[in-house]
Design a protein around this motif. Structure first.
Motif, PDB file in Angstrom:
ATOM      1  N   GLU A 123       0.696  -1.020  -0.097  1.00  0.00           N
ATOM      2  CA  GLU A 123       0.024   0.229   0.136  1.00  0.00           C
ATOM      3  C   GLU A 123       0.888   1.265   0.013  1.00  0.00           C
ATOM      4  OE1 GLU A 123       1.226   0.152   3.972  1.00  0.00           O
ATOM      5  OE2 GLU A 123       0.589  -1.534   2.849  1.00  0.00           O
ATOM      6  N   ALA A 124       1.948   1.184   0.651  1.00  0.00           N
ATOM      7  CA  ALA A 124       2.810   2.254   0.863  1.00  0.00           C
ATOM      8  C   ALA A 124       3.551   2.689  -0.563  1.00  0.00           C
ATOM      9  CB  ALA A 124       4.072   1.838   1.843  1.00  0.00           C
ATOM     10  N   LEU A 125       3.634   1.863  -1.563  1.00  0.00           N
ATOM     11  CA  LEU A 125       4.392   2.117  -2.714  1.00  0.00           C
ATOM     12  C   LEU A 125       3.409   2.710  -3.832  1.00  0.00           C
ATOM     13  CD1 LEU A 125       6.699  -0.767  -2.802  1.00  0.00           C
ATOM     14  CD2 LEU A 125       7.351   1.499  -2.511  1.00  0.00           C
ATOM     15  N   LEU A 126       2.143   1.878  -3.950  1.00  0.00           N
ATOM     16  CA  LEU A 126       1.176   2.275  -5.096  1.00  0.00           C
ATOM     17  C   LEU A 126       0.131   3.303  -4.751  1.00  0.00           C
ATOM     18  CD1 LEU A 126       0.999  -1.171  -6.850  1.00  0.00           C
ATOM     19  CD2 LEU A 126       1.871   0.979  -7.728  1.00  0.00           C
ATOM     20  N   THR A 127      -0.650   3.119  -3.318  1.00  0.00           N
ATOM     21  CA  THR A 127      -1.710   3.839  -3.047  1.00  0.00           C
ATOM     22  C   THR A 127      -1.689   4.778  -1.830  1.00  0.00           C
ATOM     23  OG1 THR A 127      -2.957   2.253  -1.976  1.00  0.00           O
ATOM     24  CG2 THR A 127      -2.997   1.716  -4.401  1.00  0.00           C
ATOM     25  N   SER A 128      -0.809   4.855  -1.133  1.00  0.00           N
ATOM     26  CA  SER A 128      -0.705   5.407   0.053  1.00  0.00           C
ATOM     27  C   SER A 128      -1.265   6.762  -0.248  1.00  0.00           C
ATOM     28  CB  SER A 128       0.507   5.201   0.759  1.00  0.00           C
ATOM     29  OG  SER A 128       1.839   5.657   0.078  1.00  0.00           O
ATOM     30  N   GLY A 129      -0.742   7.667  -1.148  1.00  0.00           N
ATOM     31  CA  GLY A 129      -0.839   8.880  -1.166  1.00  0.00           C
ATOM     32  C   GLY A 129      -2.651   9.117  -1.533  1.00  0.00           C
ATOM     33  N   THR A 130      -3.295   8.338  -2.437  1.00  0.00           N
ATOM     34  CA  THR A 130      -4.481   8.280  -2.617  1.00  0.00           C
ATOM     35  C   THR A 130      -5.274   8.244  -1.493  1.00  0.00           C
ATOM     36  OG1 THR A 130      -4.139   7.710  -4.803  1.00  0.00           O
ATOM     37  CG2 THR A 130      -6.493   7.446  -4.082  1.00  0.00           C
ATOM     38  N   GLU A 160      -9.824  14.296   3.339  1.00  0.00           N
ATOM     39  CA  GLU A 160     -10.798  14.922   2.475  1.00  0.00           C
ATOM     40  C   GLU A 160     -12.176  14.624   3.340  1.00  0.00           C
ATOM     41  OE1 GLU A 160     -10.651  14.197  -1.692  1.00  0.00           O
ATOM     42  OE2 GLU A 160      -9.262  15.579  -1.964  1.00  0.00           O
ATOM     43  N   GLY A 161     -11.862  13.588   4.500  1.00  0.00           N
ATOM     44  CA  GLY A 161     -13.207  13.131   5.196  1.00  0.00           C
ATOM     45  C   GLY A 161     -13.737  11.794   5.018  1.00  0.00           C
ATOM     46  N   HIS A 162     -13.288  11.131   3.974  1.00  0.00           N
ATOM     47  CA  HIS A 162     -13.977   9.883   3.521  1.00  0.00           C
ATOM     48  C   HIS A 162     -13.356   9.016   4.407  1.00  0.00           C
ATOM     49  CE1 HIS A 162     -15.450  12.084   0.041  1.00  0.00           C
ATOM     50  NE2 HIS A 162     -14.303  12.271  -0.458  1.00  0.00           N
ATOM     51  N   ARG A 163     -13.910   7.638   4.519  1.00  0.00           N
ATOM     52  CA  ARG A 163     -13.600   6.518   5.121  1.00  0.00           C
ATOM     53  C   ARG A 163     -12.622   5.704   4.263  1.00  0.00           C
ATOM     54  NH1 ARG A 163     -14.633   3.602   9.683  1.00  0.00           N
ATOM     55  NH2 ARG A 163     -14.524   1.220   9.608  1.00  0.00           N
ATOM     56  N   VAL A 164     -11.509   5.234   4.977  1.00  0.00           N
ATOM     57  CA  VAL A 164     -10.355   4.437   4.138  1.00  0.00           C
ATOM     58  C   VAL A 164     -10.266   3.213   4.930  1.00  0.00           C
ATOM     59  CG1 VAL A 164      -8.210   4.391   3.212  1.00  0.00           C
ATOM     60  CG2 VAL A 164      -9.544   6.736   3.089  1.00  0.00           C
ATOM     61  N   VAL A 165     -10.274   2.057   4.088  1.00  0.00           N
ATOM     62  CA  VAL A 165      -9.877   0.711   4.735  1.00  0.00           C
ATOM     63  C   VAL A 165      -8.966   0.027   4.061  1.00  0.00           C
ATOM     64  CG1 VAL A 165     -10.951  -1.477   5.253  1.00  0.00           C
ATOM     65  CG2 VAL A 165     -12.408   0.657   5.479  1.00  0.00           C
ATOM     66  N   LEU A 166      -8.001  -0.425   4.899  1.00  0.00           N
ATOM     67  CA  LEU A 166      -6.953  -1.175   4.194  1.00  0.00           C
ATOM     68  C   LEU A 166      -7.071  -2.675   4.310  1.00  0.00           C
ATOM     69  CD1 LEU A 166      -4.064  -1.547   2.817  1.00  0.00           C
ATOM     70  CD2 LEU A 166      -3.249  -1.123   5.228  1.00  0.00           C
ATOM     71  N   ALA A 176       0.888   0.597  11.730  1.00  0.00           N
ATOM     72  CA  ALA A 176       1.515   1.779  11.789  1.00  0.00           C
ATOM     73  C   ALA A 176       1.309   2.526  10.492  1.00  0.00           C
ATOM     74  CB  ALA A 176       2.895   1.450  11.958  1.00  0.00           C
ATOM     75  N   SER A 177       1.500   2.012   9.251  1.00  0.00           N
ATOM     76  CA  SER A 177       1.388   2.767   8.199  1.00  0.00           C
ATOM     77  C   SER A 177       0.167   3.108   8.041  1.00  0.00           C
ATOM     78  CB  SER A 177       1.585   1.743   6.888  1.00  0.00           C
ATOM     79  OG  SER A 177       1.237   2.293   5.611  1.00  0.00           O
ATOM     80  N   ALA A 178      -1.043   2.405   8.066  1.00  0.00           N
ATOM     81  CA  ALA A 178      -2.281   2.993   8.280  1.00  0.00           C
ATOM     82  C   ALA A 178      -2.490   3.984   9.098  1.00  0.00           C
ATOM     83  CB  ALA A 178      -3.409   1.838   8.397  1.00  0.00           C
ATOM     84  N   ALA A 220      -0.497   6.460   9.880  1.00  0.00           N
ATOM     85  CA  ALA A 220       0.307   7.638   9.240  1.00  0.00           C
ATOM     86  C   ALA A 220      -0.524   8.165   7.987  1.00  0.00           C
ATOM     87  CB  ALA A 220       1.504   7.061   8.772  1.00  0.00           C
ATOM     88  N   LEU A 221      -1.522   7.201   7.798  1.00  0.00           N
ATOM     89  CA  LEU A 221      -2.433   7.695   6.322  1.00  0.00           C
ATOM     90  C   LEU A 221      -3.743   8.058   6.634  1.00  0.00           C
ATOM     91  CD1 LEU A 221      -1.209   4.926   4.055  1.00  0.00           C
ATOM     92  CD2 LEU A 221      -0.248   7.006   3.870  1.00  0.00           C
ATOM     93  N   GLY A 222      -4.081   8.003   7.901  1.00  0.00           N
ATOM     94  CA  GLY A 222      -5.584   8.293   8.399  1.00  0.00           C
ATOM     95  C   GLY A 222      -6.521   7.230   8.138  1.00  0.00           C
ATOM     96  N   VAL A 223      -6.158   5.855   8.191  1.00  0.00           N
ATOM     97  CA  VAL A 223      -6.984   4.770   7.673  1.00  0.00           C
ATOM     98  C   VAL A 223      -7.833   4.438   8.808  1.00  0.00           C
ATOM     99  CG1 VAL A 223      -6.857   2.173   7.204  1.00  0.00           C
ATOM    100  CG2 VAL A 223      -5.469   3.714   5.711  1.00  0.00           C
ATOM    101  N   ALA A 224      -8.961   4.106   8.671  1.00  0.00           N
ATOM    102  CA  ALA A 224      -9.983   3.866   9.710  1.00  0.00           C
ATOM    103  C   ALA A 224      -9.963   2.469  10.173  1.00  0.00           C
ATOM    104  CB  ALA A 224     -11.482   4.354   9.257  1.00  0.00           C
TER     105      ALA A 224
END
Length: 287
Positions: free
Chosen positions: A18-25, A32-38, A79-81, A83-87
């Motif tokens: 996730e860190a390499l391909l999609t972490s910025g998105t 922006e207030g959306h819910r993000v799940v890894l 820990a990565s999640a 840093a990204l604001g993952v819920a």
């Protein structure tokens, strides 16, 4: 009335993908207030790492060492999640299939992801998609980026899970192959890549630029993306030689922000938009 809140589920093969391909998105959506799940398919136990990350406390045999690394890598994903604001972070419970050679025997109590029946694995992911009422699912392109068999399986499982759960949009995380090949060659003028890193792989991997449908500007999320990479310390470690992730993390911030400032996706239901009409919002046009 403010903009609608959406739910983004990012499905990856191993902790650190996730860190390499999609972490910025992911970080941008969360900001922006959306819910993000890894969701990670495997525990990453067959990844390379220095012995300090394989030590374990129950012994020094191979099973214990793999289990110790699996625990470390899943914790790194959390820990990565953060840093990204993952819920929410979920592991589907599968074992790492490895990248080269025959698929190893299944470890006790687990199944290698590539051996898991497609419908069973897809149902596990679909259950999360349904519970979360996911609007967008991030997976990989059909060749799994650079061809790792677990990445190919993510593409297959993700596509089927989205069908089962009726997820409105699937976006295949990828890179335009000409862009990444050029960037890799350019960075190689200034940095010596580790022996494990084969720049020529990028000449035949990922997706043709003409097939890319979404390009997301994540320059403002570069700090979060770097923190996500840094969270996966085991994958930057080695008892000899250098690691690709470690090389990426040595790139100074101004250059890092340029190299990692965009992320690309392909919507398999759309024709490649080309440079002029490419989409910049992964939630655009959703019902």
């Amino acid at each position: 009335m403010g903009p609608m809140t959406r739910t983004l589920v990012a499905f990856h093969a191993h902790p650190d993908d996730e860190a390499l391909l999609t972490s910025g998105t992911m970080a941008k959506a969360a900001a922006e207030g959306h819910r993000v799940v890894l969701v990670v398919a495997t525990d990453g136990a067959l990844g390379l790492a220095a012995d300090e990350f394989r030590s374990g406390t129950g012994g020094s045999n191979d099973v214990t060492r793999r289990t110790a690394l699996a625990d470390v890598r899943l914790e790194e994903a959390r820990a990565s999640a953060d840093a990204l604001g993952v819920a929410r972070v979920e592991w589907l419970g599968y074992a790492d299939s490895g990248h080269e050679g025959p698929i190893p025997a299944d470890p006790p109590g687990q199944v290698r992801f590539c051996r898991a029946p497609l419908e069973e694995a897809a149902e596990r992911l679909a259950a999360i998609l349904r519970t979360e009422r996911a609007d967008v699912l991030l997976t990989y392109d059909a060749q799994g980026g650079y061809g790792h068999r677990d990445h190919v399986r993510v593409h297959e499982v993700g596509a089927r899970a989205a069908e089962i759960a009726a997820t409105p949009r699937v976006l295949e995380a990828t890179v335009p192959r000409d862009t990444i090949a050029r960037a890799v060659r350019w960075v190689g003028r200034f940095y010596h890549y580790p022996d494990e890193f084969d720049p020529s792989v990028f000449e035949r991997s990922y997706t043709a630029r003409a097939d890319i449908t979404h390009r997301v500007n994540v320059r403002r999320q570069a700090g979060a993306k770097r923190a996500s990479m840094q969270a996966h310390a085991s994958q930057a470690s080695s008892d000899g030689g250098d690691r690709t992730l470690a090389a990426f993390l040595r790139i100074p911030r101004p250059l890092y922000d340029i190299v990692f400032g965009r992320e690309w996706f392909r919507d398999p239901t759309m024709s490649g938009a080309g440079r002029a009409g490419i989409h910049r919002d992964i939630f655009e046009g959703l019902p």
